[in-house]
Design an enzyme around this catalytic site. Structure first.
Site, PDB file in Angstrom:
ATOM      1  N   CYS A  81       0.489  -1.420  -0.230  1.00 16.11           N
ATOM      2  CA  CYS A  81      -0.291   0.114   0.488  1.00 16.11           C
ATOM      3  C   CYS A  81       0.619   1.012   0.167  1.00 16.11           C
ATOM      4  CB  CYS A  81      -0.803   0.073   1.177  1.00 16.11           C
ATOM      5  SG  CYS A  81      -2.075   1.659   1.104  1.00 16.11           S
ATOM      6  N   GLN A 286      -9.759  18.723   8.976  1.00 16.19           N
ATOM      7  CA  GLN A 286      -9.077  18.783   8.990  1.00 16.19           C
ATOM      8  C   GLN A 286      -9.200  17.051   9.679  1.00 16.19           C
ATOM      9  OE1 GLN A 286      -5.192  19.348   9.047  1.00 16.19           O
ATOM     10  NE2 GLN A 286      -5.204  21.476   9.029  1.00 16.19           N
ATOM     11  N   GLU A 336     -10.637  33.110   1.517  1.00 11.83           N
ATOM     12  CA  GLU A 336     -10.632  32.432   0.682  1.00 11.83           C
ATOM     13  C   GLU A 336     -10.897  32.264  -0.788  1.00 11.83           C
ATOM     14  OE1 GLU A 336      -9.715  28.754  -0.470  1.00 11.83           O
ATOM     15  OE2 GLU A 336      -8.694  29.195   1.437  1.00 11.83           O
ATOM     16  N   CYS A 411       1.931  23.430   5.400  1.00 10.98           N
ATOM     17  CA  CYS A 411       1.893  22.113   5.788  1.00 10.98           C
ATOM     18  C   CYS A 411       3.369  20.981   4.624  1.00 10.98           C
ATOM     19  CB  CYS A 411       1.000  20.470   5.099  1.00 10.98           C
ATOM     20  SG  CYS A 411       0.151  21.700   3.097  1.00 10.98           S
TER      21      CYS A 411
END
Length: 459
Positions: A81, A286, A336, A411
Site C-alpha cells: 500500500c 482537518q 479564501e 504543510c
C-alpha cells in the site's frame, strides 16, 4: 561526470538520511542512491535498479546492521500500500526524522539557522487518527475491491482495515463493498470509462460520533439506490448523512461538481476544542482533529493576542483558524478563493455565535490590499496556504502592510522555508518554528512559524 554505479549491480552501503517520501539515502563515491525501506545508520547490500544524471534508485537486498528504530510494521499490507511510508520505524524515530527534515530544509532552502526549531509535537497514540477515508473502487476477478493505491501506480490494494483510519471508516468501506457485491453494482473502470461507483468516502465526527457516507459515481443513476440506502442505515452505526457525488469526467480528480443528499442531513458536526463545525461532503476539514487542536493552539500562542488586535487569516478555508482567533482578537478578517469554503465559514461562525469575524471570497493577494485601502490595519496576519505555499504577491502585500507579527502555518517545510526567506528579506525575523505531527506513519509534517517585524523594508 559519469555515474560511479551501474544498473543491476550490487553495492554495500550505509544509509545516511531519509528522503521527503521516506526512502533511505546512501552515497556511493558521493553519488546518492534512494532505497525504499532503508533507515539512517543501517549497513546493507543494495541493487541499483535505475541510474539518472545526478542520482540513482536501488532495492534493499540484505541488511547487515539494523537501526534501533526499525520495527515490524503492524499493517499486513504495508509493503504493498502507498498510504504510509514509515510504519517500519518506531514512533520516536519518526518524530526524530521529521525534526531533522524540518531543520535541514529551513537551513538549506531558507538559509534560516537562527530560529529555534522545537522538537516535533507527536501523539500519545499515533493510530486510528484519520476522520476521513476516500478510497477508489475497482473490480478484480469479478469481485469488488476498495483500498489505497499501490505506490506510484493506480493498482488498488484491497483492504479490510486501515490502521490509521478511525474504525468507523473501515465499517463504512466494508459495508458499501458488500452491498455492491450483493446487488451487482459495477465499479468504475479507468481504462474503459464505464461502471458506476468510483470512490467511497467516509467522514466521521470524532467528538460527536456522527457518520457521513459519500458514494462518488460516474453516473447520475445509482442502481438499487433505495436498497443501498436501507442497507447502509441498517449496518452503519450513527450514520446521519448519505450523499451521492456525481463525477462523469475522465479525470483523476475525485469529486465532481454535483452533490445530492440521498438520505439524512447535508452535514455532520464535530468539534475542535469548543468550536463546533458543520462538515459537508466537500468541506475541507482537518483529518486529525486531536492534532489540529495542538496545531491551532500553537498558532494562537504565536499570535500573542490580548483582545485588542485586528487579525487577517489568509487561506482561511471553512474558518477553522479564524474562529479560534476570533475568541482572542478584537476583529478577524478571513479570505479564501473557494466560494463553498467561505459559505461554510460563515455558517460555522453563525453556528458558534461568533460575530467579530468577516469572510470574503477571492485571492488573498487581491482582497487584502483592498481591505488595507479601506483602512483595515492588521496587527497580525496568519497564513495557512496549500502545499505550494504562498503566492509571492501575497508575501509582498504582507511586507507592505507591516503587521507586527506573522504566523505561518505550513504543510510543506520546503515551501515554508522559501516563503520565510522572502519575508525575512522584507523585514521580518523568524523567531520560532514548531513542527506538529498531524500524519503519523507518513513523511508529512505540519509546522507553525512565528515571525516578528524587525525592520521596515524600503525599496
Amino acid at each position: 561526470m559519469e555515474a560511479p554505479v551501474a544498473k543491476n549491480e550490487y553495492y554495500d552501503v550505509i544509509f545516511e538520511d531519509l528522503t521527503h517520501d521516506g526512502a533511505g539515502v546512501a552515497k556511493i563515491d558521493g553519488f546518492p542512491i534512494f532505497v525504499p525501506n532503508g533507515l539512517p545508520g543501517e549497513k546493507a547490500k543494495v541493487k541499483v535498479v535505475k541510474v539518472k544524471k545526478g542520482y540513482g534508485f536501488g532495492r534493499l537486498i540484505e541488511l547487515y546492521e539494523q537501526s534501533e528504530d526499525r520495527i515490524d510494521a503492524p499493517c499486513s499490507i504495508y509493503k504493498q500500500c502507498g498510504g504510509c511510508q514509515l510504519q517500519h520505524i518506531r514512533y520516536e524515530g519518526q518524530l526524530k526524522a521529521k525534526y531533522k527534515h524540518v531543520k535541514e530544509v529551513l537551513a538549506r532552502i531558507g538559509k534560516i539557522e537562527h530560529a529555534t526549531v522545537h522538537p516535533v509535537l507527536g501523539m500519545s497514540d499515533p493510530w486510528r487518527y484519520r476522520n476521513k477515508a476516500q478510497v477508489p473502487v475497482g473490480e478484480r476477478e469479478g469481485g469488488i475491491v476498495a483500498g489505497f493505491y499501490k505506490e506510484r501506480s493506480h493498482d488498488i490494494i484491497d483492504m479490510d482495515t486501515c490502521l490509521i483510519q478511525q474504525e468507523m471508516n473501515d465499517i463504512v468501506v466494508q459495508t458499501v463493498k458488500e452491498i455492491c457485491e450483493q446487488y451487482n453494482i459495477p465499479a468504475y473502470n479507468e481504462q474503459t470509462h464505464k461502471g458506476v461507483l468510483r470512490h467511497i468516502m467516509a467522514r466521521y465526527g470524532a467528538t460527536t460520533k456522527e457518520v457521513m457516507v459519500v458514494l462518488i459515481t460516474r453516473t447520475e443513476e445509482l442502481p438499487h439506490k433505495k436498497k443501498m440506502i436501507e442497507a447502509i442505515i441498517d449496518r452503519v452505526p450513527n450514520v446521519k448523512s448519505i450523499v451521492q457525488n456525481i463525477n462523469p469526467k475522465r479525470t483523476n480528480v475525485i469529486m465532481g461538481e454535483e452533490t445530492r443528499v440521498l438520505w439524512g442531513s447535508e452535514y455532520i458536526y464535530d468539534y475542535i476544542g469548543d468550536v463546533r463545525f458543520a462538515i459537508s461532503a466537500r468541506s475541507f476539514y482537518q483529518v486529525n482533529p486531536e492534532q489540529t487542536k495542538v496545531l491551532y493552539d500553537q498558532a494562537i500562542a504565536y499570535a500573542n493576542l490580548t483582545g485588542e488586535e485586528t487579525v487577517i487569516d489568509a487561506y482561511c478555508g471553512i474558518g477553522t483558524i479564524s474562529l479560534f482567533l476570533a475568541k482572542k482578537a478584537k476583529k478577524v478578517y478571513g479570505v479564501e478563493v473557494v466560494p463553498e469554503a467561505i459559505a461554510d465559514a460563515k455558517r460555522n461562525a453563525e453556528l458558534n455565535g461568533i460575530t467579530n469575524v468577516e469572510f470574503a471570497v477571492g485571492e488573498a493577494e487581491v482582497v487584502i490590499p483592498k481591505w488595507y485601502e479601506q483602512g483595515v490595519k492588521a496587527d497580525c496576519i496568519v497564513v495557512d496556504p496549500p502545499r505550494k505555499g504562498c503566492e509571492e504577491s501575497l508575501l509582498q502585500t504582507i511586507i507592505a502592510m507591516k503587521p507586527n507579527r506573522v504566523v505561518y502555518v505550513s504543510c510543506n517545510p520546503a515551501t515554508l522555508a522559501r516563503d520565510l526567506r522572502i519575508l525575512e528579506d522584507g523585514g521580518y525575523k523568524t523567531m520560532e518554528v514548531q513542527p506538529v505531527d498531524m500524519f503519523p506513519h507518513t513523511m508529512h509534517v505540519e509546522c507553525v512559524a512565528k515571525l516578528e517585524l524587525s525592520f521596515v523594508h524600503s525599496k
